[in-house]
Enzyme design. Structure first.
Site, PDB file in Angstrom:
ATOM      1  N   LYS A  80       0.830  -1.213   0.000  1.00  8.67           N
ATOM      2  CA  LYS A  80       0.000   0.000   0.000  1.00  8.67           C
ATOM      3  C   LYS A  80       0.858   1.255   0.000  1.00  8.67           C
ATOM      4  CE  LYS A  80      -4.118  -0.053   2.448  1.00  8.67           C
ATOM      5  NZ  LYS A  80      -4.979  -0.331   3.625  1.00  8.67           N
TER       6      LYS A  80
ATOM      7  N   LYS B   2     -16.445   2.927  -2.664  1.00  9.83           N
ATOM      8  CA  LYS B   2     -17.764   2.606  -2.138  1.00  9.83           C
ATOM      9  C   LYS B   2     -18.861   2.882  -3.154  1.00  9.83           C
ATOM     10  CE  LYS B   2     -15.650   3.925   2.153  1.00  9.83           C
ATOM     11  NZ  LYS B   2     -15.312   5.081   3.016  1.00  9.83           N
TER      12      LYS B   2
ATOM     13  N   ASN C  73      -9.989   9.203   8.031  1.00  3.79           N
ATOM     14  CA  ASN C  73     -10.236  10.342   7.153  1.00  3.79           C
ATOM     15  C   ASN C  73     -10.599  11.557   7.998  1.00  3.79           C
ATOM     16  OD1 ASN C  73      -9.758   8.951   4.751  1.00  3.79           O
ATOM     17  ND2 ASN C  73     -11.821   8.090   4.795  1.00  3.79           N
TER      18      ASN C  73
ATOM     19  N   GLU D 256      -7.392   3.105   8.140  1.00  2.00           N
ATOM     20  CA  GLU D 256      -7.012   4.513   7.981  1.00  2.00           C
ATOM     21  C   GLU D 256      -8.047   5.407   8.650  1.00  2.00           C
ATOM     22  OE1 GLU D 256      -7.122   6.496   4.265  1.00  2.00           O
ATOM     23  OE2 GLU D 256      -9.026   5.646   3.645  1.00  2.00           O
TER      24      GLU D 256
ATOM     25  N   ARG E 182     -24.905   5.734  -4.301  1.00  3.64           N
ATOM     26  CA  ARG E 182     -24.166   6.770  -5.040  1.00  3.64           C
ATOM     27  C   ARG E 182     -24.530   6.638  -6.510  1.00  3.64           C
ATOM     28  NH1 ARG E 182     -18.006   7.377  -2.797  1.00  3.64           N
ATOM     29  NH2 ARG E 182     -18.415   6.919  -0.607  1.00  3.64           N
TER      30      ARG E 182
ATOM     31  N   ARG F 235     -12.072  14.418   7.625  1.00  7.47           N
ATOM     32  CA  ARG F 235     -12.988  15.287   6.875  1.00  7.47           C
ATOM     33  C   ARG F 235     -14.385  14.686   6.925  1.00  7.47           C
ATOM     34  NH1 ARG F 235     -13.877  11.722   2.773  1.00  7.47           N
ATOM     35  NH2 ARG F 235     -12.086  10.514   2.101  1.00  7.47           N
TER      36      ARG F 235
ATOM     37  N   LYS G 131      -1.266  -7.248   5.884  1.00  6.68           N
ATOM     38  CA  LYS G 131      -1.895  -8.537   5.611  1.00  6.68           C
ATOM     39  C   LYS G 131      -3.102  -8.281   4.725  1.00  6.68           C
ATOM     40  CE  LYS G 131      -3.284 -12.911   7.257  1.00  6.68           C
ATOM     41  NZ  LYS G 131      -2.459 -13.485   6.160  1.00  6.68           N
TER      42      LYS G 131
HETATM   43  P1  ADP Z   1      -8.085   4.539   0.323  1.00  3.76           P
HETATM   44  O1  ADP Z   1      -7.524   5.603   1.191  1.00  3.76           O
HETATM   45  O2  ADP Z   1      -7.452   4.484  -1.022  1.00  3.76           O
HETATM   46  O3  ADP Z   1      -9.574   4.514   0.296  1.00  3.76           O
HETATM   47  P2  ADP Z   1      -8.076   2.353   2.281  1.00  3.76           P
HETATM   48  O4  ADP Z   1      -6.897   1.993   3.101  1.00  3.76           O
HETATM   49  O5  ADP Z   1      -9.189   3.078   2.951  1.00  3.76           O
HETATM   50  O6  ADP Z   1      -7.593   3.148   0.980  1.00  3.76           O
HETATM   51  O7  ADP Z   1      -8.668   1.041   1.634  1.00  3.76           O
HETATM   52  C1  ADP Z   1      -9.723   1.083   0.699  1.00  3.76           C
HETATM   53  C2  ADP Z   1     -10.329  -0.274   0.514  1.00  3.76           C
HETATM   54  O8  ADP Z   1      -9.315  -1.219   0.087  1.00  3.76           O
HETATM   55  C3  ADP Z   1     -10.905  -0.901   1.775  1.00  3.76           C
HETATM   56  O9  ADP Z   1     -12.224  -0.470   2.028  1.00  3.76           O
HETATM   57  C4  ADP Z   1     -10.853  -2.360   1.407  1.00  3.76           C
HETATM   58  O10 ADP Z   1     -11.867  -2.675   0.486  1.00  3.76           O
HETATM   59  C5  ADP Z   1      -9.538  -2.497   0.666  1.00  3.76           C
HETATM   60  N1  ADP Z   1      -8.416  -2.830   1.583  1.00  3.76           N
HETATM   61  C6  ADP Z   1      -7.589  -1.964   2.214  1.00  3.76           C
HETATM   62  N2  ADP Z   1      -6.714  -2.614   3.020  1.00  3.76           N
HETATM   63  C7  ADP Z   1      -6.982  -3.939   2.895  1.00  3.76           C
HETATM   64  C8  ADP Z   1      -6.420  -5.141   3.467  1.00  3.76           C
HETATM   65  N3  ADP Z   1      -5.399  -5.127   4.327  1.00  3.76           N
HETATM   66  N4  ADP Z   1      -6.964  -6.342   3.100  1.00  3.76           N
HETATM   67  C9  ADP Z   1      -7.993  -6.397   2.216  1.00  3.76           C
HETATM   68  N5  ADP Z   1      -8.564  -5.309   1.653  1.00  3.76           N
HETATM   69  C10 ADP Z   1      -8.067  -4.080   1.971  1.00  3.76           C
END
Ligand code: ADP
Length: 450
Positions: free
Chosen positions: A158, A237, A289, A287, A337, A291, A201
């Site tokens: 990531k 989403k 957000n 994470e 949406r 906002r 993971k």
């Molecule tokens: P962004 O900031 O790009 O939205 P996120 O960290 O919020 O990134 O992750 C977005 C989506 O990616 C999550 O809602 C989930 O669907 C998938 N995701 C993120 N991390 C994982 C993980 N460790 N394992 C499986 N899916 C993940």
């Protein structure tokens, strides 16, 4: 209280902020690009100032022009909406340096949470459960291989600065690791100007459950329950609901309290969302957000709290208008949406809106800046309307959403309404049985005959 708020955004969220301001008796200043001269947020605001040509980097991301607009209009606060500059800590600082109130969290908190590795370190310190992964950045080589082995394959690479579902790579086996890290670093550099990547993971079939929190910036914070946003395409989403079909009252109260306590300890100010993956009854922080979220209305419908009005109050130095004890979840809310996109290929479908009939009736809310004759510009996000409904329970909310979608008429552009209609008819969705993988798997299957 503020006299005049500049809204540094466009589309439905600019209208959402404008409405909250107006309900509080505050005047509004819209800013717009030359592609949005006749846009609804421009038409409804008390004043409007053009800040540049259509590309976002020249207008909605143009900090000098937005600050100049605020000074010319004499705005005493700026609300950034979501997207664009909403999570730009430097922008928040510049706003404050100009003695304009920033309607949002403290810049240092935006900065901390904007770096996902830093966010995870902070979350760990505050006692939030994490997805197992590397503590810091990784580069190709034996150290990354060792860490990935510890975490266990599949792993996810990531980008620390990632967002909008971009900058993620699944790695199934050790042989593919170095290549994936190198590629992810290059892509992250190009997309976010920061090549730091880390390992996590990869959870196989989790749900995405996020808690809405609110801090007063003075060491007090509350939570407003959760939203389930597991129906996703490309990590974005599509449909959200509150409460989550899988959480019981006790679990919600326990996890909500952990989130609120963490935010109180941080001294967090304003609205925020703490995102988790949830699998087999366990939460894993991914994470935060700093906002307002696109899907905030589902929380508003089940709690009765106007989150934007609360943001404005807190920015003005007033206390939150509700306490934790006042927050009672009532019924169920769903948001669809609606994007100007082909419902099969998801290709953007900008163009002139030749027909627009919004659904109505009890407990139906439409957040949209659409009008007949509006030419949807190709330069921005394809979200054109959010349809949000409330029902006594989940089943009633689903039935009402199906009815509302049926009533909605949008002509001239293709929209994702047929996708939502299909989703609401799916037995798994009706039963609340879905993970973040469900939608993409369903889309890969042939469609049932009409
Ligand atoms: P962004 O900031 O790009 O939205 P996120 O960290 O919020 O990134 O992750 C977005 C989506 O990616 C999550 O809602 C989930 O669907 C998938 N995701 C993120 N991390 C994982 C993980 N460790 N394992 C499986 N899916 C993940």
């Amino acid at each position: 209280m503020f006299r005049k708020i500049l809204i540094a955004n466009r589309g439905e969220i600019a209208l959402r902020v404008l409405r909250a301001a107006r309900d509080l008796g505050i005047r509004t200043v819209a800013v717009h690009s030359t592609a949005d001269t006749t846009a609804m947020h421009v038409r409804l605001a008390d004043e409007a100032i053009c800040i540049g040509p259509p590309p976002a980097r020249d207008s909605y991301l143009n900090i000098p022009n937005i600050i100049a607009a605020a000074e010319i209009a004499g705005a005493d606060a700026i609300h950034p909406g979501y997207g664009f500059l909403s999570e730009n800590a430097r922008f928040a600082e510049i706003v404050e340096e100009h003695r304009i109130t920033w309607i949002g969290p403290r810049p240092e908190h935006i900065r901390t949470m904007g770096d996902k590795m830093e966010a995870k370190r902070t979350a760990a310190r505050l006692g939030l459960p994490l997805v197992p992964g590397s503590d810091g950045p990784v580069t190709p080589g034996p150290e990354a291989a060792r860490l990935a082995g510890e975490v266990g394959f599949p792993v996810l690479v990531k980008a620390a600065a990632g967002g909008g579902g971009r900058g993620m790579k699944v790695v199934e086996s050790p042989a593919a690791l170095d290549g994936a890290i190198a590629q992810a670093r290059n892509e992250a550099k190009a997309a976010f100007g920061n090549d730091a990547v880390y390992l996590e993971k990869y959870l196989k079939a989790p749900r995405h459950i996020e808690f809405q929190i609110f801090g007063d910036g003075k060491g007090h914070a509350i939570h407003l329950g959760e939203r389930d946003c597991s129906l996703q395409r490309r990590h974005q989403k599509v449909l959200e609901e509150a409460p989550s079909p899988v959480l019981g009252e006790e679990e919600r109260a326990r996890m909500g309290r952990i989130c609120a306590d963490a935010m109180a300890e941080l001294g967090y100010r304003g609205a925020g969302t703490i995102e988790f993956l949830w699998e087999d009854g366990r939460f894993f922080f991914i994470e935060m957000n700093t906002r307002l979220q696109v899907e905030h209305p589902v929380t508003e419908l089940v709690t009765g709290v106007d989150l934007v009005a609360e943001q404005i109050r807190v920015a003005a130095g007033l206390p939150l208008s509700v306490s934790q004890g006042d927050i009672r979840l009532h019924g169920h809310a769903i948001e669809c949406r609606i994007n100007a996109e082909d419902p099969e290929t998801f290709a953007p479908s900008p163009g002139e809106v030749t027909e627009w009939h919004a659904p109505g009736g009890p407990h139906v809310r439409v957040d949209s800046a659409l009008f007949r004759g509006w030419r949807i510009p190709p330069h921005y996000d394809s979200l054109i309307a959010k349809l949000i409904v409330w029902g006594e329970d989940r089943e009633a909310a689903i039935a009402r959403m199906a009815r509302a979608l049926e009533e909605t008429a949008i002509g001239g552009v293709r929209t994702t309404i047929p996708l939502h209609q299909r989703l609401l008819g799916e037995p798994d969705v009706r039963a609340g049985r879905y993970s973040i993988k469900w939608l993409e798997q369903a889309l890969a299957k042939p469609k049932p005959p009409a």
